[in-house]
Scaffold this motif. Sequence first.
Motif, PDB file in Angstrom:
ATOM      1  N   ILE A   1       0.836  -1.201   0.000  1.00 32.37           N
ATOM      2  CA  ILE A   1       0.000   0.000   0.000  1.00 32.37           C
ATOM      3  C   ILE A   1       0.872   1.253   0.000  1.00 32.37           C
ATOM      4  CG2 ILE A   1      -1.634   1.349   1.389  1.00 32.37           C
ATOM      5  CD1 ILE A   1      -2.864  -1.349   2.241  1.00 32.37           C
ATOM      6  N   GLY A   2       1.924   1.247   0.803  1.00 30.17           N
ATOM      7  CA  GLY A   2       2.831   2.403   0.838  1.00 30.17           C
ATOM      8  C   GLY A   2       3.512   2.630  -0.499  1.00 30.17           C
ATOM      9  N   GLY A   3       3.949   1.559  -1.146  1.00 26.35           N
ATOM     10  CA  GLY A   3       4.572   1.679  -2.460  1.00 26.35           C
ATOM     11  C   GLY A   3       3.600   2.198  -3.497  1.00 26.35           C
ATOM     12  N   TYR A   4       2.372   1.698  -3.450  1.00 30.58           N
ATOM     13  CA  TYR A   4       1.346   2.157  -4.389  1.00 30.58           C
ATOM     14  C   TYR A   4       1.092   3.653  -4.215  1.00 30.58           C
ATOM     15  CZ  TYR A   4      -3.267   3.063  -6.291  1.00 30.58           C
ATOM     16  OH  TYR A   4      -4.328   3.611  -6.958  1.00 30.58           O
ATOM     17  N   LEU A   5       0.941   4.089  -2.958  1.00 32.91           N
ATOM     18  CA  LEU A   5       0.667   5.507  -2.712  1.00 32.91           C
ATOM     19  C   LEU A   5       1.855   6.384  -3.097  1.00 32.91           C
ATOM     20  CD1 LEU A   5      -1.271   5.278   0.655  1.00 32.91           C
ATOM     21  CD2 LEU A   5      -2.197   5.744  -1.621  1.00 32.91           C
ATOM     22  N   ALA A   6       3.072   5.897  -2.889  1.00 34.55           N
ATOM     23  CA  ALA A   6       4.252   6.679  -3.280  1.00 34.55           C
ATOM     24  C   ALA A   6       4.320   6.836  -4.797  1.00 34.55           C
ATOM     25  CB  ALA A   6       5.514   5.997  -2.769  1.00 34.55           C
TER      26      ALA A   6
ATOM     27  N   TRP B   1       1.567   9.204  -5.945  1.00 34.20           N
ATOM     28  CA  TRP B   1       1.888  10.597  -5.660  1.00 34.20           C
ATOM     29  C   TRP B   1       2.843  11.155  -6.709  1.00 34.20           C
ATOM     30  CZ3 TRP B   1       6.388  13.241  -4.615  1.00 34.20           C
ATOM     31  CH2 TRP B   1       6.224  14.562  -4.194  1.00 34.20           C
ATOM     32  N   HIS B   2       3.832  10.366  -7.118  1.00 33.27           N
ATOM     33  CA  HIS B   2       4.780  10.833  -8.125  1.00 33.27           C
ATOM     34  C   HIS B   2       4.095  11.055  -9.471  1.00 33.27           C
ATOM     35  CE1 HIS B   2       8.613  10.877  -6.045  1.00 33.27           C
ATOM     36  NE2 HIS B   2       8.226   9.778  -5.401  1.00 33.27           N
ATOM     37  N   PHE B   3       3.196  10.149  -9.856  1.00 35.93           N
ATOM     38  CA  PHE B   3       2.461  10.340 -11.101  1.00 35.93           C
ATOM     39  C   PHE B   3       1.575  11.580 -11.030  1.00 35.93           C
ATOM     40  CE2 PHE B   3       3.176   5.779 -12.170  1.00 35.93           C
ATOM     41  CZ  PHE B   3       3.713   5.985 -13.423  1.00 35.93           C
ATOM     42  N   ASP B   4       0.895  11.767  -9.905  1.00 36.14           N
ATOM     43  CA  ASP B   4       0.038  12.944  -9.743  1.00 36.14           C
ATOM     44  C   ASP B   4       0.848  14.237  -9.774  1.00 36.14           C
ATOM     45  OD1 ASP B   4      -2.144  11.303  -9.586  1.00 36.14           O
ATOM     46  OD2 ASP B   4      -2.325  11.419  -7.398  1.00 36.14           O
ATOM     47  N   GLU B   5       2.016  14.213  -9.155  1.00 36.76           N
ATOM     48  CA  GLU B   5       2.875  15.398  -9.151  1.00 36.76           C
ATOM     49  C   GLU B   5       3.364  15.711 -10.568  1.00 36.76           C
ATOM     50  OE1 GLU B   5       4.475  18.579  -7.127  1.00 36.76           O
ATOM     51  OE2 GLU B   5       3.051  17.064  -6.469  1.00 36.76           O
TER      52      GLU B   5
ATOM     53  N   LYS C   1      -3.273   2.976 -17.317  1.00 37.18           N
ATOM     54  CA  LYS C   1      -2.624   1.736 -17.749  1.00 37.18           C
ATOM     55  C   LYS C   1      -1.360   1.478 -16.938  1.00 37.18           C
ATOM     56  CE  LYS C   1      -4.247   1.836 -22.507  1.00 37.18           C
ATOM     57  NZ  LYS C   1      -3.866   2.036 -23.910  1.00 37.18           N
ATOM     58  N   LYS C   2      -0.593   2.532 -16.698  1.00 36.02           N
ATOM     59  CA  LYS C   2       0.621   2.386 -15.892  1.00 36.02           C
ATOM     60  C   LYS C   2       0.285   1.966 -14.469  1.00 36.02           C
ATOM     61  CE  LYS C   2       3.420   5.753 -18.396  1.00 36.02           C
ATOM     62  NZ  LYS C   2       4.080   7.070 -18.317  1.00 36.02           N
ATOM     63  N   MET C   3      -0.735   2.568 -13.897  1.00 36.14           N
ATOM     64  CA  MET C   3      -1.129   2.226 -12.535  1.00 36.14           C
ATOM     65  C   MET C   3      -1.634   0.786 -12.456  1.00 36.14           C
ATOM     66  SD  MET C   3      -0.299   4.767 -10.753  1.00 36.14           S
ATOM     67  CE  MET C   3      -1.079   4.404  -9.210  1.00 36.14           C
ATOM     68  N   ALA C   4      -2.364   0.335 -13.455  1.00 37.06           N
ATOM     69  CA  ALA C   4      -2.853  -1.042 -13.474  1.00 37.06           C
ATOM     70  C   ALA C   4      -1.691  -2.021 -13.586  1.00 37.06           C
ATOM     71  CB  ALA C   4      -3.833  -1.240 -14.623  1.00 37.06           C
ATOM     72  N   MET C   5      -0.705  -1.709 -14.400  1.00 37.36           N
ATOM     73  CA  MET C   5       0.464  -2.577 -14.539  1.00 37.36           C
ATOM     74  C   MET C   5       1.236  -2.663 -13.225  1.00 37.36           C
ATOM     75  SD  MET C   5       1.777  -1.569 -18.370  1.00 37.36           S
ATOM     76  CE  MET C   5       3.417  -2.119 -18.027  1.00 37.36           C
ATOM     77  N   ILE C   6       1.368  -1.559 -12.530  1.00 36.11           N
ATOM     78  CA  ILE C   6       2.070  -1.552 -11.254  1.00 36.11           C
ATOM     79  C   ILE C   6       1.301  -2.376 -10.223  1.00 36.11           C
ATOM     80  CG2 ILE C   6       2.737  -0.062  -9.317  1.00 36.11           C
ATOM     81  CD1 ILE C   6       3.383   2.085 -11.455  1.00 36.11           C
ATOM     82  N   LEU C   7      -0.010  -2.245 -10.199  1.00 40.48           N
ATOM     83  CA  LEU C   7      -0.833  -3.004  -9.270  1.00 40.48           C
ATOM     84  C   LEU C   7      -0.726  -4.506  -9.539  1.00 40.48           C
ATOM     85  CD1 LEU C   7      -2.855  -2.909  -6.962  1.00 40.48           C
ATOM     86  CD2 LEU C   7      -4.660  -2.755  -8.667  1.00 40.48           C
ATOM     87  N   VAL C   8      -0.784  -4.898 -10.801  1.00 34.33           N
ATOM     88  CA  VAL C   8      -0.639  -6.311 -11.162  1.00 34.33           C
ATOM     89  C   VAL C   8       0.736  -6.832 -10.754  1.00 34.33           C
ATOM     90  CG1 VAL C   8      -0.467  -7.900 -13.131  1.00 34.33           C
ATOM     91  CG2 VAL C   8      -2.341  -6.263 -13.010  1.00 34.33           C
ATOM     92  N   PHE C   9       1.763  -6.025 -10.958  1.00 34.51           N
ATOM     93  CA  PHE C   9       3.114  -6.419 -10.561  1.00 34.51           C
ATOM     94  C   PHE C   9       3.210  -6.634  -9.053  1.00 34.51           C
ATOM     95  CE2 PHE C   9       7.323  -5.141  -9.020  1.00 34.51           C
ATOM     96  CZ  PHE C   9       8.080  -6.156  -9.588  1.00 34.51           C
ATOM     97  N   LEU C  10       2.635  -5.728  -8.268  1.00 33.37           N
ATOM     98  CA  LEU C  10       2.687  -5.858  -6.810  1.00 33.37           C
ATOM     99  C   LEU C  10       1.933  -7.088  -6.321  1.00 33.37           C
ATOM    100  CD1 LEU C  10       2.279  -2.164  -5.618  1.00 33.37           C
ATOM    101  CD2 LEU C  10       4.332  -3.575  -5.535  1.00 33.37           C
ATOM    102  N   VAL C  11       0.763  -7.350  -6.891  1.00 34.48           N
ATOM    103  CA  VAL C  11      -0.010  -8.523  -6.491  1.00 34.48           C
ATOM    104  C   VAL C  11       0.738  -9.799  -6.860  1.00 34.48           C
ATOM    105  CG1 VAL C  11      -2.131  -9.811  -6.967  1.00 34.48           C
ATOM    106  CG2 VAL C  11      -2.232  -7.359  -6.549  1.00 34.48           C
TER     107      VAL C  11
END
Length: 79
Positions: free
Chosen positions: A23-28, A31-35, A54-64
């Motif tokens: 969760i911390g990695g996802y939020l970090a 935040w960088h993408f939003d910034e 699409k980038k956020m979905a790929m990151i989420l799939v990678f973390l899971v």
Amino acid sequence: MSGSWADVFPYFAGALKLIVLGIGGYLAIKWHFDEEARVREEQGVVFDRSSYMKKMAMILVFLVTLVILVIYATNWLLY
């Protein structure tokens, strides 16, 4: 094994640690993408939201996938 709490605790603590760090990695990352989006919009550059999702979905799939692999690797190494 006697089935005491000491046998279960490492799995519980490890799972909790992975969840909190995920969760911390996802939020970090979010935040960088939003910034980046905020800075680009201030500069007048169009920010593509579909590419962002699409980038956020790929990151989420990678973390899971990483969490699942760690759990199975731990189980394989211990037993």
